[in-house]
Write a protein that holds these residues in place. Sequence first.
Motif, mmCIF file in Angstrom:
data_model
loop_
_atom_site.group_PDB
_atom_site.id
_atom_site.type_symbol
_atom_site.label_atom_id
_atom_site.label_comp_id
_atom_site.label_asym_id
_atom_site.label_seq_id
_atom_site.Cartn_x
_atom_site.Cartn_y
_atom_site.Cartn_z
ATOM 1 N N LEU A 1 0.827 -1.208 0.000
ATOM 2 C CA LEU A 1 0.000 0.000 0.000
ATOM 3 C C LEU A 1 0.863 1.260 0.000
ATOM 4 O O LEU A 1 0.545 2.246 -0.671
ATOM 5 C CB LEU A 1 -0.930 -0.006 1.219
ATOM 6 N N ILE A 2 1.957 1.214 0.751
ATOM 7 C CA ILE A 2 2.861 2.369 0.789
ATOM 8 C C ILE A 2 3.494 2.595 -0.578
ATOM 9 O O ILE A 2 3.606 3.734 -1.051
ATOM 10 C CB ILE A 2 3.943 2.160 1.868
ATOM 11 N N ARG A 3 3.914 1.496 -1.232
ATOM 12 C CA ARG A 3 4.500 1.623 -2.573
ATOM 13 C C ARG A 3 3.477 2.183 -3.558
ATOM 14 O O ARG A 3 3.795 3.043 -4.385
ATOM 15 C CB ARG A 3 5.004 0.261 -3.052
ATOM 16 N N GLU A 4 2.240 1.674 -3.483
ATOM 17 C CA GLU A 4 1.194 2.160 -4.384
ATOM 18 C C GLU A 4 0.909 3.634 -4.139
ATOM 19 O O GLU A 4 0.732 4.415 -5.083
ATOM 20 C CB GLU A 4 -0.082 1.337 -4.171
ATOM 21 N N LEU A 5 0.873 4.013 -2.867
ATOM 22 C CA LEU A 5 0.658 5.419 -2.534
ATOM 23 C C LEU A 5 1.794 6.284 -3.062
ATOM 24 O O LEU A 5 1.566 7.388 -3.578
ATOM 25 C CB LEU A 5 0.537 5.576 -1.014
ATOM 26 N N HIS A 6 3.019 5.766 -2.974
ATOM 27 C CA HIS A 6 4.174 6.513 -3.483
ATOM 28 C C HIS A 6 4.066 6.706 -4.992
ATOM 29 O O HIS A 6 4.331 7.802 -5.507
ATOM 30 C CB HIS A 6 5.456 5.760 -3.130
ATOM 31 N N ARG A 7 3.650 5.641 -5.694
ATOM 32 C CA ARG A 7 3.486 5.760 -7.147
ATOM 33 C C ARG A 7 2.397 6.774 -7.492
ATOM 34 O O ARG A 7 2.539 7.568 -8.426
ATOM 35 C CB ARG A 7 3.150 4.390 -7.747
ATOM 36 N N GLU A 8 1.306 6.741 -6.739
ATOM 37 C CA GLU A 8 0.227 7.696 -6.994
ATOM 38 C C GLU A 8 0.687 9.126 -6.713
ATOM 39 O O GLU A 8 0.327 10.057 -7.445
ATOM 40 C CB GLU A 8 -0.987 7.348 -6.134
ATOM 41 N N LEU A 9 1.476 9.292 -5.660
ATOM 42 C CA LEU A 9 1.988 10.628 -5.348
ATOM 43 C C LEU A 9 2.898 11.130 -6.460
ATOM 44 O O LEU A 9 2.852 12.317 -6.825
ATOM 45 C CB LEU A 9 2.745 10.599 -4.017
ATOM 46 N N LEU A 10 3.722 10.232 -7.008
ATOM 47 C CA LEU A 10 4.576 10.628 -8.130
ATOM 48 C C LEU A 10 3.735 11.030 -9.333
ATOM 49 O O LEU A 10 4.043 12.010 -10.024
ATOM 50 C CB LEU A 10 5.517 9.476 -8.501
ATOM 51 N N GLY A 11 2.662 10.248 -9.582
ATOM 52 C CA GLY A 11 1.778 10.589 -10.692
ATOM 53 C C GLY A 11 1.096 11.926 -10.488
ATOM 54 O O GLY A 11 1.008 12.742 -11.408
ATOM 55 N N VAL A 12 0.615 12.155 -9.267
ATOM 56 C CA VAL A 12 -0.039 13.432 -8.964
ATOM 57 C C VAL A 12 0.948 14.586 -9.102
ATOM 58 O O VAL A 12 0.625 15.650 -9.644
ATOM 59 C CB VAL A 12 -0.635 13.400 -7.539
ATOM 60 N N SER A 13 2.178 14.366 -8.619
ATOM 61 C CA SER A 13 3.201 15.403 -8.729
ATOM 62 C C SER A 13 3.495 15.726 -10.189
ATOM 63 O O SER A 13 3.638 16.895 -10.565
ATOM 64 C CB SER A 13 4.480 14.946 -8.021
ATOM 65 N N SER A 14 3.560 14.676 -11.021
ATOM 66 C CA SER A 14 3.812 14.895 -12.446
ATOM 67 C C SER A 14 2.675 15.676 -13.095
ATOM 68 O O SER A 14 2.907 16.590 -13.893
ATOM 69 C CB SER A 14 3.991 13.544 -13.149
#
Length: 234
Positions: free
Chosen positions: A62-75
Amino acid sequence: MMSTTPISGPAPFSRSTKFNDLPDDIKKTFESIDSHIQGRIQISNELKQRKMGEEAIKGQELIRELHRELLGVSSVIQSDSLFAKDLKAKTEQAVQDTIVATNIVEGFKNPHQSAAYLKNHASFPLEFFTRVTQEMQERLQWFKNTIEQIERKLSASASQSQNTPQAISSTLQTQHAIFVSLAARTAAVDAEVQKVKTLYTQLWRAKTGSMRDPFNELDRGSGGEFGMESLQVK
């Protein structure tokens, strides 16, 4: 709690002493110890049933998925920020161009009162069309690069010996989205070209007093009065 005071005299019980024969205070002590042990055993059994190891692994995922989503949102935020800045710059430039064009038209309508506008902005038509041409060239280059990417994608797909239905569907959807984007951008370029033609026609007619269309081949004839030099102020 058990007392730490040394006990004098004979021991209160031995290995053969039964629980019911023990003194009440010692019974309570043993019952407290047993209750504490049973409580720890119960907690251990509950933790085993909950499979805490799997929960920890799920937490990591879940933490990894959240990190990926945060990267996507940041992009996306960065992309939106760049788009907003570009839109702001284009809006400011469009406002400035409109003001200058309005002043030029006013100068043509009232040459005695607003002749300074024509002199101050004599080079504006050339600068404007040069800038628009450069922007269109950049967009056309983007179109070319995108089409080349599509061609490479198609070539790579064709070279593969096996393609799953999912892969084919995904490729077609991606290509469709790209072509739709290209069509939208092409329409935007065409709309801007039409705006440029309209503005140039208005400026040319205001300068020459003619109602002919400088972009109509029948109106153009063989004369050279339709070029940029016809808008220059001596």
